[in-house]
Design a protein around this motif. Structure first.
Motif, PDB file in Angstrom:
ATOM      1  N   VAL A   1      57.837  57.001  56.085  1.00  0.00           N
ATOM      2  CA  VAL A   1      56.710  57.738  55.496  1.00  0.00           C
ATOM      3  C   VAL A   1      56.893  59.241  55.652  1.00  0.00           C
ATOM      4  O   VAL A   1      56.559  60.019  54.746  1.00  0.00           O
ATOM      5  CB  VAL A   1      55.387  57.281  56.150  1.00  0.00           C
TER       6      VAL A   1
ATOM      7  N   ASP B   1      60.422  64.804  51.079  1.00  0.00           N
ATOM      8  CA  ASP B   1      60.384  64.261  49.726  1.00  0.00           C
ATOM      9  C   ASP B   1      61.771  64.182  49.088  1.00  0.00           C
ATOM     10  O   ASP B   1      62.086  63.217  48.373  1.00  0.00           O
ATOM     11  CB  ASP B   1      59.457  65.096  48.840  1.00  0.00           C
TER      12      ASP B   1
ATOM     13  N   ASP C   1      63.792  56.226  45.021  1.00  0.00           N
ATOM     14  CA  ASP C   1      63.074  55.264  44.188  1.00  0.00           C
ATOM     15  C   ASP C   1      63.870  53.969  44.164  1.00  0.00           C
ATOM     16  O   ASP C   1      65.094  53.976  44.012  1.00  0.00           O
ATOM     17  CB  ASP C   1      62.902  55.799  42.766  1.00  0.00           C
TER      18      ASP C   1
ATOM     19  N   SER D   1      47.019  53.951  58.121  1.00  0.00           N
ATOM     20  CA  SER D   1      47.584  55.043  57.322  1.00  0.00           C
ATOM     21  C   SER D   1      49.085  54.876  57.128  1.00  0.00           C
ATOM     22  O   SER D   1      49.636  55.229  56.072  1.00  0.00           O
ATOM     23  CB  SER D   1      47.289  56.389  57.979  1.00  0.00           C
TER      24      SER D   1
ATOM     25  N   ALA E   1      49.616  52.076  54.565  1.00  0.00           N
ATOM     26  CA  ALA E   1      49.324  52.603  53.229  1.00  0.00           C
ATOM     27  C   ALA E   1      50.464  53.493  52.734  1.00  0.00           C
ATOM     28  O   ALA E   1      50.869  53.429  51.568  1.00  0.00           O
ATOM     29  CB  ALA E   1      48.013  53.381  53.251  1.00  0.00           C
ATOM     30  N   GLY E   2      51.002  54.331  53.634  1.00  0.00           N
ATOM     31  CA  GLY E   2      52.089  55.232  53.255  1.00  0.00           C
ATOM     32  C   GLY E   2      53.342  54.495  52.832  1.00  0.00           C
ATOM     33  O   GLY E   2      54.014  54.882  51.865  1.00  0.00           O
TER      34      GLY E   2
ATOM     35  N   GLU F   1      53.499  51.409  51.609  1.00  0.00           N
ATOM     36  CA  GLU F   1      53.274  50.728  50.333  1.00  0.00           C
ATOM     37  C   GLU F   1      53.316  51.713  49.167  1.00  0.00           C
ATOM     38  O   GLU F   1      53.702  51.349  48.051  1.00  0.00           O
ATOM     39  CB  GLU F   1      51.953  49.961  50.384  1.00  0.00           C
ATOM     40  N   GLN F   2      52.959  52.956  49.430  1.00  0.00           N
ATOM     41  CA  GLN F   2      53.072  53.972  48.379  1.00  0.00           C
ATOM     42  C   GLN F   2      54.532  54.269  48.046  1.00  0.00           C
ATOM     43  O   GLN F   2      54.833  54.783  46.964  1.00  0.00           O
ATOM     44  CB  GLN F   2      52.341  55.247  48.810  1.00  0.00           C
ATOM     45  N   LEU F   3      55.442  53.945  48.972  1.00  0.00           N
ATOM     46  CA  LEU F   3      56.878  54.105  48.705  1.00  0.00           C
ATOM     47  C   LEU F   3      57.437  52.952  47.871  1.00  0.00           C
ATOM     48  O   LEU F   3      58.612  52.963  47.508  1.00  0.00           O
ATOM     49  CB  LEU F   3      57.657  54.192  50.026  1.00  0.00           C
ATOM     50  N   GLY F   4      56.610  51.949  47.627  1.00  0.00           N
ATOM     51  CA  GLY F   4      57.069  50.798  46.862  1.00  0.00           C
ATOM     52  C   GLY F   4      57.596  49.674  47.732  1.00  0.00           C
ATOM     53  O   GLY F   4      58.335  48.807  47.260  1.00  0.00           O
TER      54      GLY F   4
ATOM     55  N   LEU G   1      43.361  50.880  48.581  1.00  0.00           N
ATOM     56  CA  LEU G   1      44.560  50.875  49.419  1.00  0.00           C
ATOM     57  C   LEU G   1      44.227  50.935  50.905  1.00  0.00           C
ATOM     58  O   LEU G   1      44.775  50.169  51.705  1.00  0.00           O
ATOM     59  CB  LEU G   1      45.465  52.048  49.025  1.00  0.00           C
ATOM     60  N   GLU G   2      43.348  51.829  51.306  1.00  0.00           N
ATOM     61  CA  GLU G   2      43.028  51.984  52.726  1.00  0.00           C
ATOM     62  C   GLU G   2      42.401  50.720  53.289  1.00  0.00           C
ATOM     63  O   GLU G   2      42.682  50.331  54.429  1.00  0.00           O
ATOM     64  CB  GLU G   2      42.097  53.186  52.928  1.00  0.00           C
TER      65      GLU G   2
END
Length: 543
Positions: free
Chosen positions: A287, A291, A296, A313, A316-317, A319-322, A352-353
């Motif tokens: 996470v 950047d 990807d 948190s 969630a972080g 899962e935001q990366l895929g 998401l949270e």
């Protein structure tokens, strides 16, 4: 008692009843998918046929060196191909594999080698010095086998009688191994810190290893030929039984000497990694990558995480990366993870949270765990499923350890009343999902590794200025938990700094066990003089 008609003339025979062993998984994969990839390590690419032959060579060579069935072979290795091969080659010789924690110091390692009566040790050059120091403390010296690694950065220092590849050359790739006659036979030995300061030797049997390996497949719906990245140490609960799981699915083991977030994302992208595992610190590292270092992924990626409950948190972080996160829970005594936060489709619609908060729960039992409950630790009566009442997590099933090596009293205590007593305190939610609230054993889980508070306290007490000391877990975003020490100094000794105590501990402990925080204060006590650690835990959370 009269036998029923279904017991008459229907005996168990070799045709209809065999001992369960995960060793059959590699035999099948090598037979059905001989040319499929099995191991990746830098430029090394080996098939299942090649890996199977190497495992049989290892078994043959160990036998040729006089190591007998039932004896211990230890491994002080990172996640390299030889460590994967040892999970098959050692038990194929009828021996018991003891994977050593590569983060420990020489004194702890010496105790394990002596207590487990290791006859041989596989040694990576990175740990040659600590093994050499450990073996010097032993009256009976084991056979040392150096394991060279092309990806080791540094000068390889050899301490062994021979190198691993030379040992394999002594072996027969068609070695006529035999599977265990009894599935209760030990397959591995794993040491856990426990609460006594002295490690306990947890003994696994073939049946439990087989069933937990299959459970891993079921909980993850793992397809054929997964690509598994070894972010999880194979020394830890035999990599949660995943060496045997990957063999069962004819997957690919992508080896990794050490956890590095950028390297992990690169390998996921370049090797097509589909699955990996690790403590919350591994997820946190992904996470927090800059950047420009994030990648990807053009394919589905799944991760299981366990240890101290990961912050919502962090989940969630990730899962935001895929990367899809599955939260599991277990202990060394139960072959690694045995509960899972099994996902329900209805939760997909939640924000998401909120999804992340649900995923932080420890969940429900694995398929192969027979029973799980949250109960009063004294009466063993289940607590209400109200999400409020705290009880102890109890477990029962074939994937509970045989017991603690040479420690009948601790074994009887842990398995009292027909349940394994985890010592972890939790609530039961109305939907049957459990959530840990505290640890009655006072164990600290830092980066997925257990730390005994008593061991750390002993190190602090050895400082001449210390009168009293108590160590508790302090929440940490990176490591999950870290040791926090509360210290009362002797009157008139003079000034002692936090850094001085930390440096003193570094001389006596492995670095990951050293307190990150030291607070000088009076220690709260009960009327009988017992230190009130629950008060200190509350104080540590405020720091």
């Amino acid at each position: 008692m009269t036998q029923s008609i279904f017991e008459q003339g229907l005996p168990q025979t070799p045709a209809n009843h065999v001992a369960l062993s995960p060793l059959t998984f590699i035999e099948r994969s090598a037979s059905v998918y001989p040319d499929y990839p099995a191991v990746v390590h830098g430029e090394i690419r080996r098939t299942w046929s090649e890996t199977w032959q190497r495992c049989r060579r290892l078994a043959s060579a160990l036998a040729g060196r006089g190591i007998q069935p039932g004896q211990t072979v230890a491994a002080m290795l990172p996640n390299v191909p030889a460590m994967f091969e040892a999970h098959f080659g050692v038990p194929l010789a009828g021996c018991v594999l003891n994977t050593l924690n590569i983060r420990l110091d020489a004194e702890a390692i010496a105790y394990m080698l002596e207590h487990g009566e290791a006859k041989a040790v596989l040694v990576d050059p990175e740990f040659a010095e600590v093994i050499e120091a450990a073996v010097e403390k032993l009256d009976h010296k084991p056979l040392l086998i150096d394991v060279d690694d092309v990806l080791f950065e540094g000068e390889a220092r050899r301490i062994g009688e021979l190198e691993y590849e030379a040992l394999l050359a002594e072996g027969d790739p068609a070695y006529p191994y035999t599977l265990p006659e009894d599935e209760w036979q030990a397959i591995s030995l794993n040491y856990t810190s426990g609460t006594t300061g002295k490690p306990k030797g947890v003994v696994y049997h073939h049946r439990g290893a087989y069933l937990n390996a299959v459970s891993n497949i079921l909980e993850w719906a793992m397809p054929h030929h997964p690509v598994y990245l070894w972010t999880l140490p194979m020394f830890h609960c035999n990599g949660w039984c995943f060496p045997w799981t990957i063999a069962a699915r004819a997957g690919v083991s992508v080896c990794l000497r050490r956890v590095d977030p950028k390297r992990i994302t690169d390998l996921i992208a370049e090797e097509g990694v589909t699955h990996f595992s690790g403590a919350p610190i591994v997820l946190n590292g992904l996470v927090n990558l800059p950047d420009e270092q994030k990648r990807d992924f053009d394919h589905p990626v799944k991760v299981t995480t366990a240890g101290a409950a990961p912050p919502a948190s962090v989940i969630a972080g990730v899962e935001q990366l895929g990367i899809e996160v599955t939260h599991v829970y277990g202990l060394t005594e139960v072959y690694g993870p045995v509960t899972v936060c099994a996902w329900r489709e209805a939760w997909d619609e939640l924000p998401l949270e909120q999804r992340a908060r649900i995923k932080a729960r420890q969940g429900v039992r694995y398929h192969m765990l027979e029973a799980l409950c949250v109960a009063d630790p004294t009466t063993m009566e289940p607590v209400p499923k109200d999400g409020q009442t705290i009880g102890e997590i109890l477990m029962r099933g074939n994937n509970v350890m045989k017991g603690y090596l040479k420690n009948e009293a601790a074994t009887e205590q842990a398995l009292e009343g027909g349940w394994y007593h985890t010592g972890d305190l939790a609530v039961w939610h109305p939907d049957g999902y459990l959530e840990i609230k505290d640890r009655s054993k006072d164990i600290i889980i830092s980066g997925g590794e257990n730390i005994s508070t008593i061991e750390v306290e002993d190190a602090i007490y050895s400082h001449p200025a210390v009168e009293e000391a108590a160590v508790v877990a302090k929440p940490d975003e990176k490591w999950g938990e870290t040791p926090c020490a509360f210290v009362k100094l002797k009157v008139g000794y003079g000034e002692v700094s936090e850094q001085e105590i930390i440096e003193h501990c570094r001389e006596h402990l492995a670095r990951f066990k050293v307190p990150k925080t030291v607070i000088f204060t009076e220690l709260p006590k009960t009327s009988t003089g017992k230190i009130q650690k629950f008060v200190l835990r509350d104080e540590a959370r405020k720091q």
